[in-house]
Design a protein around this motif. Structure first.
Motif, PDB file in Angstrom:
ATOM      1  N   GLY A  84       0.450  -1.112  -0.115  1.00  0.00           N
ATOM      2  CA  GLY A  84       0.046   0.382  -0.079  1.00  0.00           C
ATOM      3  C   GLY A  84       0.733   1.371  -0.677  1.00  0.00           C
ATOM      4  O   GLY A  84       0.193   2.855  -0.246  1.00  0.00           O
ATOM      5  N   LYS A  85       2.064   1.553   0.111  1.00  0.00           N
ATOM      6  CA  LYS A  85       2.823   2.519   0.171  1.00  0.00           C
ATOM      7  C   LYS A  85       2.407   3.438  -1.226  1.00  0.00           C
ATOM      8  O   LYS A  85       2.510   1.879  -2.532  1.00  0.00           O
ATOM      9  CB  LYS A  85       4.275   2.249   0.044  1.00  0.00           C
ATOM     10  CG  LYS A  85       4.907   1.560   1.610  1.00  0.00           C
ATOM     11  CD  LYS A  85       6.598   1.220   1.051  1.00  0.00           C
ATOM     12  CE  LYS A  85       6.982   2.639   2.058  1.00  0.00           C
ATOM     13  NZ  LYS A  85       8.297   2.991   1.947  1.00  0.00           N
ATOM     14  N   PHE A 132      -7.020  11.395  -8.433  1.00  0.00           N
ATOM     15  CA  PHE A 132      -8.117  10.158  -7.162  1.00  0.00           C
ATOM     16  C   PHE A 132      -7.826   9.131  -6.930  1.00  0.00           C
ATOM     17  O   PHE A 132      -8.380   8.677  -5.924  1.00  0.00           O
ATOM     18  CB  PHE A 132      -9.411  10.709  -8.161  1.00  0.00           C
ATOM     19  CG  PHE A 132     -10.510  10.164  -7.619  1.00  0.00           C
ATOM     20  CD1 PHE A 132     -11.138  10.592  -6.732  1.00  0.00           C
ATOM     21  CD2 PHE A 132     -10.980   8.949  -8.251  1.00  0.00           C
ATOM     22  CE1 PHE A 132     -12.497  10.630  -6.040  1.00  0.00           C
ATOM     23  CE2 PHE A 132     -11.956   8.119  -7.121  1.00  0.00           C
ATOM     24  CZ  PHE A 132     -12.531   9.057  -6.446  1.00  0.00           C
ATOM     25  N   LEU A 133      -7.276   8.308  -7.991  1.00  0.00           N
ATOM     26  CA  LEU A 133      -7.241   7.003  -7.455  1.00  0.00           C
ATOM     27  C   LEU A 133      -6.028   6.891  -6.639  1.00  0.00           C
ATOM     28  O   LEU A 133      -6.217   6.036  -5.231  1.00  0.00           O
ATOM     29  CB  LEU A 133      -6.354   6.312  -8.699  1.00  0.00           C
ATOM     30  CG  LEU A 133      -5.584   4.748  -8.462  1.00  0.00           C
ATOM     31  CD1 LEU A 133      -7.668   3.879  -8.065  1.00  0.00           C
ATOM     32  CD2 LEU A 133      -5.386   4.603 -10.027  1.00  0.00           C
ATOM     33  N   TYR A 134      -4.989   7.760  -6.544  1.00  0.00           N
ATOM     34  CA  TYR A 134      -3.927   7.374  -5.461  1.00  0.00           C
ATOM     35  C   TYR A 134      -4.918   7.889  -4.639  1.00  0.00           C
ATOM     36  O   TYR A 134      -4.354   7.334  -3.183  1.00  0.00           O
ATOM     37  CB  TYR A 134      -2.677   8.743  -6.014  1.00  0.00           C
ATOM     38  CG  TYR A 134      -1.899   9.431  -4.877  1.00  0.00           C
ATOM     39  CD1 TYR A 134      -1.101   8.768  -4.066  1.00  0.00           C
ATOM     40  CD2 TYR A 134      -2.588  10.200  -4.481  1.00  0.00           C
ATOM     41  CE1 TYR A 134      -0.416   8.399  -3.192  1.00  0.00           C
ATOM     42  CE2 TYR A 134      -1.124  10.829  -2.794  1.00  0.00           C
ATOM     43  CZ  TYR A 134      -0.209   9.978  -2.510  1.00  0.00           C
ATOM     44  OH  TYR A 134       0.709  10.309  -1.092  1.00  0.00           O
ATOM     45  N   LYS A 175      -4.548   5.667  -1.018  1.00  0.00           N
ATOM     46  CA  LYS A 175      -4.594   5.599   0.048  1.00  0.00           C
ATOM     47  C   LYS A 175      -5.851   5.904   1.593  1.00  0.00           C
ATOM     48  O   LYS A 175      -5.257   5.379   2.620  1.00  0.00           O
ATOM     49  CB  LYS A 175      -4.476   7.358  -0.131  1.00  0.00           C
ATOM     50  CG  LYS A 175      -3.101   7.524   1.622  1.00  0.00           C
ATOM     51  CD  LYS A 175      -2.674   8.736   0.510  1.00  0.00           C
ATOM     52  CE  LYS A 175      -1.808   9.968   2.216  1.00  0.00           C
ATOM     53  NZ  LYS A 175      -1.059  11.079   2.355  1.00  0.00           N
ATOM     54  N   ALA A 176      -6.822   5.707   1.245  1.00  0.00           N
ATOM     55  CA  ALA A 176      -7.829   6.012   2.237  1.00  0.00           C
ATOM     56  C   ALA A 176      -8.357   4.633   2.316  1.00  0.00           C
ATOM     57  O   ALA A 176      -9.164   4.012   2.916  1.00  0.00           O
ATOM     58  CB  ALA A 176      -8.811   7.193   1.768  1.00  0.00           C
ATOM     59  N   GLN A 183     -12.869  10.934   4.278  1.00  0.00           N
ATOM     60  CA  GLN A 183     -14.201   9.803   4.178  1.00  0.00           C
ATOM     61  C   GLN A 183     -16.261  10.099   3.520  1.00  0.00           C
ATOM     62  O   GLN A 183     -15.884   9.369   2.771  1.00  0.00           O
ATOM     63  CB  GLN A 183     -14.502   9.480   5.498  1.00  0.00           C
ATOM     64  CG  GLN A 183     -13.194   8.819   6.488  1.00  0.00           C
ATOM     65  CD  GLN A 183     -14.066   8.350   7.603  1.00  0.00           C
ATOM     66  OE1 GLN A 183     -15.340   8.469   8.350  1.00  0.00           O
ATOM     67  NE2 GLN A 183     -13.285   7.901   8.512  1.00  0.00           N
ATOM     68  N   ARG A 184     -15.647  11.568   3.742  1.00  0.00           N
ATOM     69  CA  ARG A 184     -16.772  12.537   3.287  1.00  0.00           C
ATOM     70  C   ARG A 184     -16.992  12.070   2.194  1.00  0.00           C
ATOM     71  O   ARG A 184     -17.891  12.239   0.901  1.00  0.00           O
ATOM     72  CB  ARG A 184     -16.656  13.640   3.589  1.00  0.00           C
ATOM     73  CG  ARG A 184     -17.553  13.172   4.887  1.00  0.00           C
ATOM     74  CD  ARG A 184     -17.577  14.949   6.162  1.00  0.00           C
ATOM     75  NE  ARG A 184     -18.473  15.849   4.816  1.00  0.00           N
ATOM     76  CZ  ARG A 184     -18.446  16.767   5.331  1.00  0.00           C
ATOM     77  NH1 ARG A 184     -17.617  17.804   5.903  1.00  0.00           N
ATOM     78  NH2 ARG A 184     -19.630  17.811   4.443  1.00  0.00           N
TER      79      ARG A 184
END
Length: 395
Positions: free
Chosen positions: A81-82, A110-112, A116-117, A385-386
């Protein structure tokens, strides 16, 4: 805002894993092309110069693969996940997989932020092994939610980028305060190696009223947090206690581990094995005990100041002494008898107090910065999250 759902495989034009050219062929390694390894990731969104590079010959001989600009690189072996996004044509070793998203479906930034989230989604897909592995097939099956329009994805990415930059700035402020204290030590006392102020030296043992080693046993930790933290070397971080990995004891175990000495506020805990050379001052907040690989210095307050002694023990001058006495082969280790004989500045107590007052004022500011950092990180988590629930953009 309409949220779509699909798999990474279906939103990607390419999912490729890097590889390492034969190291025996020196013609394959140079400065022409960035060749990333996991240590290059998680340094910021866009990847900079890699620690090691490869040549065009490695590419032309098909001994390495090429990632296009705006490819999202993911650590897929070991530290899953890095992340990082390529800014130019580049390459990587076999521990990294690159996702080049279809620009008509998903923006790479956006994908990054989505990855990450949702690091846990990647971990859940990795194979259970001694070394976790996330292969391309399993990565491709990870489900991703994303806004229908690229413009909305960019709005989310830009918002999270701004929050991320604020966090980075606050971290820089904290780092600069640490650097300030190091430079202040040298300004007040001078470099001990050169001793420009002709200050006297003594040994660590002579500046302490008590020096004790940790109990040579593994503490029996409590299943829940108590008022009895047990400080190990993993909790000694940049001169202060790191609470993230703290283990706690019950009262009976605490009493067993403090039979020789009960740690007090102002005592210094020093790591002598593994990551040796780091030290912290014990605060007033809890009843502490020593974990394995640590030892405790209690300053003789008639001769020295706890803050000065802490800074001195953490200095490069003392660390070099520890390094020379390192008796470990695989795991670093410094003997207690050698530690007691470390050469230490013995400046006038008034000069030590002057330095301590500067440290105390700086630490008040550092505490404020750390609280602000925590608030920013909480804000980032909430925004993230939102954002991925589609709650930040309304029509």
């Amino acid at each position: 805002m309409k949220i779509l759902s699909d798999t990474i495989k279906n939103i990607a034009l390419e999912i490729r894993t890097g590889k390492t050219p034969p190291t025996s062929n020196h013609e394959y390694f140079g400065e022409e092309i960035n060749w990333y390894t996991p240590s290059d990731l998680d340094k910021g969104k866009f990847l900079g110069k890699s620690r090691r590079g490869i040549t065009g010959k490695a590419i032309s001989d098909k001994k390495a693969i090429v990632f296009k600009p705006n490819t999202v690189l993911i650590g897929a072996i070991g530290d899953i996940g890095k992340l990082g996004v390529t800014s130019d044509f580049s390459s990587s070793n076999q521990q990294i997989t690159g996702i080049y998203p279809d620009p008509k479906k998903v923006d790479s930034q956006f994908l990054y932020y989505w990855l990450k989230a949702h690091k846990q989604s990647l971990l859940d897909k990795s194979k259970s092994a001694i070394v976790p592995i996330l292969n391309n097939k399993d990565l491709g099956q990870v489900k991703i939610l994303f806004p229908e329009y690229i413009s909305d994805q960019l709005l989310i990415a830009n918002l999270l980028s701004k929050a991320e930059n604020l966090i980075a700035q606050r971290n820089d402020s904290i780092r600069l305060l640490d650097e300030f204290l190091k430079s202040t030590f040298l300004e007040v006392f001078g470099d001990p190696e050169k001793n420009p102020k002709n200050l006297p030296f003594t040994t660590l043992e002579k500046l302490c009223s008590v020096i004790v080693d940790c109990p040579h046993s593994t503490p029996v930790k409590s299943k829940e947090a108590t008022n009895y933290p047990c400080i190990r070397t993993s909790e000694l971080t940049n001169g202060y206690i790191s609470w993230d990995s703290m283990q706690y004891l019950d009262e009976d175990e605490y009493k067993k581990r403090t039979q020789r000495l009960i740690p007090e506020a102002g005592d210094i805990v020093y790591g002598r094995e593994g990551t040796y050379g780091e030290a912290i001052r014990i605060p007033k907040t809890h009843k502490f005990s020593l974990g394995q690989r640590t030892m405790l210095f209690r300053p003789d307050y008639k001769k020295t100041n706890s803050i000065f002694l802490w800074a001195m023990v953490r200095s490069e001058f003392v660390y070099r002494q520890a390094k020379k006495k390192n008796s470990g082969s695989t795991v670093g280790h410094v003997n207690v008898k050698d530690i007691k004989q470390f050469r230490i500045y013995n400046p006038p107590i008034e000069l030590q107090t002057q330095f301590a007052q500067i440290v105390e004022k700086t630490e008040v500011l550092k505490t404020q910065y750390q609280q602000s950092l925590q608030e920013l990180e909480n804000l980032y988590g909430s925004l993230s999250q939102r954002a991925f629930r589609g709650e930040l953009i309304k029509y």
